[in-house]
Write a protein that holds these residues in place. Sequence first.
Motif, PDB file in Angstrom:
ATOM      1  N   CYS A 160       0.796  -1.173   0.274  1.00 49.69           N
ATOM      2  CA  CYS A 160      -0.474   0.191   0.017  1.00 49.69           C
ATOM      3  C   CYS A 160       0.940   1.054   0.410  1.00 49.69           C
ATOM      4  O   CYS A 160       1.608   1.592   0.654  1.00 49.69           O
ATOM      5  CB  CYS A 160      -0.783   0.313   0.867  1.00 49.69           C
ATOM      6  N   PRO A 161       0.134   2.036  -1.092  1.00 53.10           N
ATOM      7  CA  PRO A 161       1.533   3.307  -1.298  1.00 53.10           C
ATOM      8  C   PRO A 161       1.404   4.459  -0.159  1.00 53.10           C
ATOM      9  O   PRO A 161       1.762   4.807   0.114  1.00 53.10           O
ATOM     10  CB  PRO A 161       1.483   4.016  -2.422  1.00 53.10           C
ATOM     11  N   HIS A 162       0.248   3.486   0.149  1.00 45.92           N
ATOM     12  CA  HIS A 162      -0.519   5.293   1.435  1.00 45.92           C
ATOM     13  C   HIS A 162      -0.584   4.725   2.356  1.00 45.92           C
ATOM     14  O   HIS A 162      -1.083   6.114   3.261  1.00 45.92           O
ATOM     15  CB  HIS A 162      -1.389   5.615   0.707  1.00 45.92           C
ATOM     16  N   CYS A 171      -6.821   2.357  -4.898  1.00 47.81           N
ATOM     17  CA  CYS A 171      -5.666   2.520  -6.390  1.00 47.81           C
ATOM     18  C   CYS A 171      -5.743   0.622  -6.690  1.00 47.81           C
ATOM     19  O   CYS A 171      -5.435   0.368  -7.255  1.00 47.81           O
ATOM     20  CB  CYS A 171      -4.511   2.119  -5.614  1.00 47.81           C
ATOM     21  N   LEU A 174      -4.169  -1.612  -4.869  1.00 51.81           N
ATOM     22  CA  LEU A 174      -2.418  -1.778  -4.936  1.00 51.81           C
ATOM     23  C   LEU A 174      -2.940  -3.605  -4.610  1.00 51.81           C
ATOM     24  O   LEU A 174      -2.509  -4.537  -4.339  1.00 51.81           O
ATOM     25  CB  LEU A 174      -1.282  -2.088  -4.907  1.00 51.81           C
TER      26      LEU A 174
HETATM   27 FE1  SF4 Z   1      -3.273   1.041   0.108  1.00 49.01          FE
HETATM   28 FE2  SF4 Z   1      -4.474   1.385  -2.821  1.00 49.01          FE
HETATM   29 FE3  SF4 Z   1      -5.587  -0.847  -1.505  1.00 49.01          FE
HETATM   30 FE4  SF4 Z   1      -6.395   1.788  -0.775  1.00 49.01          FE
HETATM   31  S1  SF4 Z   1      -7.076   0.588  -1.894  1.00 49.01           S
HETATM   32  S2  SF4 Z   1      -5.592   0.351   0.884  1.00 49.01           S
HETATM   33  S3  SF4 Z   1      -5.232   3.215  -0.962  1.00 49.01           S
HETATM   34  S4  SF4 Z   1      -3.471  -0.171  -1.535  1.00 49.01           S
END
Ligand code: SF4
Length: 889
Positions: free
Chosen positions: A571-573, A621, A623
Amino acid sequence: MAVRQTGFVLLSSGSVQEAHDFAAISQAATLKARVPFLHFFDGFRTSHEVAKIFELTDEELRSLIDDELIREHRARALSPDHPVIRGTAQNPDVYFQGRETVNPFYEATPAIVQAAMDKFAKITERSYHLFDYAGHPQAERVVVLMGSGGETAEATVKYLAEKGEKVGALRVRLYRPFSIEHFIKALPKTVKSIVVLDRTKEPGSSGEPLYLDIVNALAESSHSNIKVIGGRYGLSSKEFTPAMVKAALDELKKSDPKNHFTVGINDDVSHTSLDVDSSFSIESEETVRCMFFGLGSDGTVGANKNSIKIIGEETDNFAQGYFVYDSKKAGTVTTSHLRFGSKPIQAPYLIEVNQANFVACHQSVFLEKFDMLKYAKPGGVFLLNSMYGMDEVWDQLPIEVQKELVAKKLKFYVINGYDVAEKTGMGNRVNTIMQTAFFAISGILPREDAITQIKHAIEKTYGKRGEAVVKKNFDAVDQTLENLHEVKVPAKATSKSTRRPIVPNEAPEFVKNVLAPMLAFDGNDVPVSAMPVDGTFPTGTTQWEKRNLALEIPVWVPDLCIQCGKCIMVCPHAVIRQKIFDDKLLSGAPETFKHMPSKYKEFSKGMTYSIQVAPEDCTGCELCVEACPAKDKTQAGRKALNMEPQPALRASESKNWDFFMKIPDLDRKLINPSTIKNSQLLRPLFEFSGACSGCGETPYVKLVSQLFGDRAIVANATGCSSIYGGNLPTTPWAKNSFGRGPAWSNSLFEDNAEFGLGMRLTLDKQNEYAHELATALSKELGQELVDAIVHADQSNEAGIDEQRSRVAELKKKLANSKDSRAKDLISIADSLVKKSVWIMGGDGWAYDIGYGGLDHVLASGRNVNVLVLDTEVYSNTGGQASKSTPRGA
Ligand code: SF4
Ligand code: SF4
Ligand code: MG
């Protein structure tokens, strides 16, 4: 301003048209003058404005330039066929005299520039002068300035002069060499007082540069009877409006006007600022003004640039566009300001409150956050992209929005752009749809013409990507019209929901008082007294922002989860997290809080495992879902994580998140972080950054923060990592429950490695000195403690933790000592605990790395860590990385 002493000629243009024209004039004049020219204009306000202009033809350009001068210029070039030498090292005997040889060239330059301007005027009918005056012919009060502010000032004094005020504006075109003679000639004879506006600040000077020039010009030309005051405006492209011009001119009416004032801010510290009547506007009824609120990278800005092109090229209208984006680039609000009209548009400032004929909101979540309808002109139009249809949408609006719609008697249109985008295969790109809706409602072009033009633009933009993409866009255009509806605005506001506070009430005072107004786009109202005096800001403030960007967020299915930690890692965030904790801590958990027994060998007995998502911080996103290896064998496509619509989950998951965050983290000492799943038990100290959704760099930055964050200092290089890492309003570097976390500072890319080395050298030196002092103070401290401190093994978390306890003990023992060595030791004792220095950056810095200081820093043998982000660039430089590694780090 920084190049004044170089001897370059400085020529200032104030609009897109002038930037174009002065480029040609500079070229013509420099050939004749044999002095280098710097033609400048305002960064952003002019460089990023889109406007309809008259373009010089090649023939016109050619006729401006004297071919003979080009030949002479060539003849002066270096050539081995007639060799000369330049750039000799000169000594005190002749250097001075050499400098003085240039005077005749500078003396001749003003006339040469004017001649070039006159020639230009003959060819184009656009006439310029070294100083251009506008306003009342018998003006008594005159404002002097340069750059785009000159456009605003000119338009304002014309407006005021028409109303009988004896005011004028003098725009400086040729700033260096400064021609006193031309300046005085350009001033009306009737002038009694002058206000000079500088768009710069030179701390400690006796006045800003242009102000000093004018004071001197009047003194040298025996016009000292004219009163002069000076002020600063518009730093960093801050807004400069007609109301501010008026405030500056009004100041001259006073018997004791402020000098060295500021205009456009509230300086409640030094009390330099002028009062500005923000209701003053000179906007004409004939100009159509439109504002569009979009999400960074949703295509809104691109579509608007396109609309300007269409209107500029297909109608006789003049058009202007300016786009305000956050430097976070993606995922934040972009505001497009468009003006159209039959007369040239002389308004290099944003559309003001109550002035927009058309306001469009491309993402309905913005309505909950800030007041965009304040810009709407009474009787104007509001277009909303909403998931709700024409019958439901009214009830979904916050009461504040309803009230404004009613009070301002706005026409209200709604379209479900998300739905049209999905049905036509456009994903979540609503730009073409909203553009079509704009043309359909605004009536600037006949509908059919507009649609033909939009389709034409689509072919041009997306043609390269194949017919299918073009067709999707065409479908979107066609379906827009069927899905666009006018909503009857009821006579009264009835909503039960209100706009949400920008930050929650629990946020720290600084966040509430300073960062929140910035988040609400009211940063201009932040007074000087609220700003830190030395640029020091608290970390860990992104947690208060709650961007609510994701339409869908991941939902965890414990039954399927194998607790591999991959979703957390990727997770980038730092939005999705895992925790292991004592079963007992589950008491009081919200009903929907999910958990399961821990499968970790080392943390199994009586331990619970949970994965939790911060619903309002997720960027959607996907991911994490992508990375999840756990598939549901009974249901194709289902995994241990699946995306589901956010709005329905927001409230319950926010509660769950709060509960989750209150559960204590596992003791770092117990975690061996050498596997993915274990490392992801460590708390990230880099969270909810402003990086683009799905960023490939930030997972690595986050990982560094997990592994070393509580003892890390980051020397960051300007680039993406300075924007997602240190861009106001909110910053993602965070603190753990002990109040420790990465400390961060930024340097321009070419200096960054040395910047980090300096941090390392300082810490090393302090550590060395602390050892000396501790040894010298061994009587007070006890030999045992000193030995333990000096010989501490800090190779793992346990060792570091023990050293922290020793340092705490040391501080306690010395707390009351009067010995100055003890005081010294306390001041640097923290350096006894191992610190981790990170030299970090991407983009330009990575490019620079092959040539820059990193080699030297690494050769120093000091203990620094380097994180190169965006290695694609790095490996392309022929620098040290020879193998191309995946984009990321
Ligand atoms: Fe993180 Fe993207 Fe998953 Fe949201 S969708 S939890 S920002 S990896
Ligand atoms: Fe569980 Fe999937 Fe996350 Fe692994 S990636 S921890 S299986 S949800
Ligand atoms: Mg980058």
